[in-house]
Design a protein around this motif. Structure first.
Motif, mmCIF file in Angstrom:
data_model
loop_
_atom_site.group_PDB
_atom_site.id
_atom_site.type_symbol
_atom_site.label_atom_id
_atom_site.label_comp_id
_atom_site.label_asym_id
_atom_site.label_seq_id
_atom_site.Cartn_x
_atom_site.Cartn_y
_atom_site.Cartn_z
ATOM 1 N N ALA A 63 0.817 -1.211 0.000
ATOM 2 C CA ALA A 63 0.000 0.000 0.000
ATOM 3 C C ALA A 63 0.850 1.259 0.000
ATOM 4 O O ALA A 63 0.365 2.338 -0.371
ATOM 5 C CB ALA A 63 -0.924 0.000 1.215
ATOM 6 N N MET A 64 2.093 1.147 0.444
ATOM 7 C CA MET A 64 3.047 2.243 0.392
ATOM 8 C C MET A 64 4.380 1.682 -0.071
ATOM 9 O O MET A 64 4.695 0.528 0.201
ATOM 10 C CB MET A 64 3.233 2.887 1.775
ATOM 11 C CG MET A 64 1.980 3.398 2.420
ATOM 12 S SD MET A 64 2.252 3.873 4.159
ATOM 13 C CE MET A 64 3.248 5.348 3.954
ATOM 14 N N THR A 65 5.160 2.507 -0.763
ATOM 15 C CA THR A 65 6.540 2.142 -1.039
ATOM 16 C C THR A 65 7.408 2.605 0.126
ATOM 17 O O THR A 65 6.978 3.409 0.969
ATOM 18 C CB THR A 65 7.029 2.805 -2.330
ATOM 19 O OG1 THR A 65 7.073 4.234 -2.135
ATOM 20 C CG2 THR A 65 6.100 2.475 -3.498
ATOM 21 N N VAL A 66 8.627 2.122 0.182
ATOM 22 C CA VAL A 66 9.539 2.567 1.230
ATOM 23 C C VAL A 66 9.745 4.078 1.143
ATOM 24 O O VAL A 66 9.793 4.777 2.167
ATOM 25 C CB VAL A 66 10.881 1.811 1.136
ATOM 26 C CG1 VAL A 66 11.915 2.425 2.074
ATOM 27 C CG2 VAL A 66 10.669 0.336 1.467
ATOM 28 N N ASP A 67 9.840 4.615 -0.062
ATOM 29 C CA ASP A 67 10.047 6.055 -0.232
ATOM 30 C C ASP A 67 8.879 6.881 0.301
ATOM 31 O O ASP A 67 9.056 8.059 0.642
ATOM 32 C CB ASP A 67 10.278 6.396 -1.705
ATOM 33 C CG ASP A 67 11.631 5.916 -2.206
ATOM 34 O OD1 ASP A 67 12.517 5.671 -1.358
ATOM 35 O OD2 ASP A 67 11.796 5.781 -3.434
ATOM 36 N N GLU A 68 7.701 6.295 0.344
ATOM 37 C CA GLU A 68 6.525 7.016 0.839
ATOM 38 C C GLU A 68 6.375 6.957 2.356
ATOM 39 O O GLU A 68 5.508 7.637 2.916
ATOM 40 C CB GLU A 68 5.260 6.459 0.174
ATOM 41 C CG GLU A 68 5.183 6.780 -1.315
ATOM 42 C CD GLU A 68 4.051 6.038 -2.014
ATOM 43 O OE1 GLU A 68 3.505 6.605 -2.987
ATOM 44 O OE2 GLU A 68 3.742 4.898 -1.622
ATOM 45 N N LEU A 69 7.195 6.164 3.010
ATOM 46 C CA LEU A 69 7.143 6.061 4.467
ATOM 47 C C LEU A 69 7.781 7.282 5.117
ATOM 48 O O LEU A 69 8.673 7.914 4.545
ATOM 49 C CB LEU A 69 7.908 4.824 4.938
ATOM 50 C CG LEU A 69 7.354 3.447 4.595
ATOM 51 C CD1 LEU A 69 8.407 2.383 4.909
ATOM 52 C CD2 LEU A 69 6.074 3.165 5.350
ATOM 53 N N PRO A 70 7.360 7.603 6.344
ATOM 54 C CA PRO A 70 8.183 8.515 7.140
ATOM 55 C C PRO A 70 9.482 7.803 7.509
ATOM 56 O O PRO A 70 9.602 6.589 7.324
ATOM 57 C CB PRO A 70 7.318 8.767 8.378
ATOM 58 C CG PRO A 70 6.495 7.525 8.514
ATOM 59 C CD PRO A 70 6.221 7.067 7.102
ATOM 60 N N GLU A 71 10.456 8.543 8.019
ATOM 61 C CA GLU A 71 11.653 7.874 8.509
ATOM 62 C C GLU A 71 11.261 6.983 9.696
ATOM 63 O O GLU A 71 10.472 7.366 10.549
ATOM 64 C CB GLU A 71 12.727 8.884 8.900
ATOM 65 C CG GLU A 71 13.295 9.603 7.680
ATOM 66 C CD GLU A 71 14.645 10.245 7.946
ATOM 67 O OE1 GLU A 71 15.268 9.947 8.987
ATOM 68 O OE2 GLU A 71 15.072 11.051 7.110
#
Length: 268
Positions: free
Chosen positions: A46-54
């Motif tokens: 549902a999210m890519t790693v790049d779309e995550l917060p740190e």
């Protein structure tokens, strides 16, 4: 603001007490050691790693490829630019992580019953019944675990992967209650083969009861085809089991991929 997002399979983003936590990060197309074979995702993350917060902390339950994915680990380590990434892992994993030569990463290896503080949070490994293996030659070399995350008398339980065993009742008795529990409901068929290592939805309801959980969310279903049951069957069986146990459906929910909920009343 406390929140929970189901990214898929056993991967959740938990935002709790100002800390960003991931469970069993799996963002790859296959749960496999190779890119051309093995269980393939039916639903993308549902999210890519790049779309995550740190991310501040990652908990790893065991070393199967649907829970411990090298490409996802490497991407997360590269994603964090401003904070140390802490991996909380069961016994035997630290040597595995050391081979990846990750930068700005701390690996905290714990036995069952051991805890470690990160700021105001405490992460504790607890027992479940599963197994581990990544190659033909390393079966049972690394431990498996569930995880308890605590802060200010609020408790989250991440079950990881397990058959239904007494450990859940014992964990419920040890901690008294849980505000949030993340419980697997899929990969249970055929029962003669899977019973010892994967619970079915009716057993997941028992875990919810054993843990005295105020609110539970289903996981480990609907993302990879790992076993024989239809991909969309687990939520149907879960709804029937909740009804038979007299538990309101709102107390143990099934999220859509990518669904987020604010958890202020539970975790604020």
């Amino acid at each position: 603001r406390p929140s929970l997002t189901w990214i898929g399979h056993a991967t959740f983003l938990i935002q709790f007490d100002g800390v960003n936590i991931l469970t069993d990060p799996q963002f790859s197309d296959r749960a496999s050691p190779v890119a051309f074979a093995g269980p393939r995702r039916v639903v993308p993350p549902a999210m890519t790693v790049d779309e995550l917060p740190e991310i501040d902390a990652v908990v790893i339950s065991h070393d199967h490829y649907d829970s411990l994915d090298v490409a996802s680990i490497l991407a997360l380590a590269q994603h964090n630019q401003n904070r140390t990434l802490h991996f909380f892992v069961p016994l035997g994993f630290k040597a595995w992580f050391s081979e990846l030569d990750l930068k700005n990463v701390e690996v905290v290896e714990l036995d069952w019953g051991q805890g470690h503080r990160l700021g105001r949070l405490t992460f504790t490994a607890e027992p479940v019944q599963h197994w581990g293996k990544r190659t033909l030659f390393d079966a049972f070399e690394r431990l498996w675990a569930s995880w308890v995350i605590e802060a200010d008398n609020k408790r989250i339980f991440f079950a990881g992967d397990s058959g239904y065993v007494r450990h859940f009742r014992e964990t419920g008795e040890k901690y008294g209650r849980f505000d949030l529990a993340l419980i697997p409901i899929g990969a249970y068929a055929p029962r003669w083969f899977m019973r010892s290592y994967h619970m079915n939805p009716a057993e997941a309801v028992k875990v919810h009861q054993d843990l005295r959980s105020r609110y539970s969310v289903a996981m480990h279903w609907g993302t990879f085809i790992l076993t024989d049951e239809p991909l969309d069957e687990p939520p149907v069986i879960l709804a029937d089991a909740l009804n038979k146990a007299g538990i309101p459906a709102a107390e143990f929910e099934v999220y859509r991929h990518g669904e987020s909920r604010f958890l202020d009343q539970l975790l604020d």
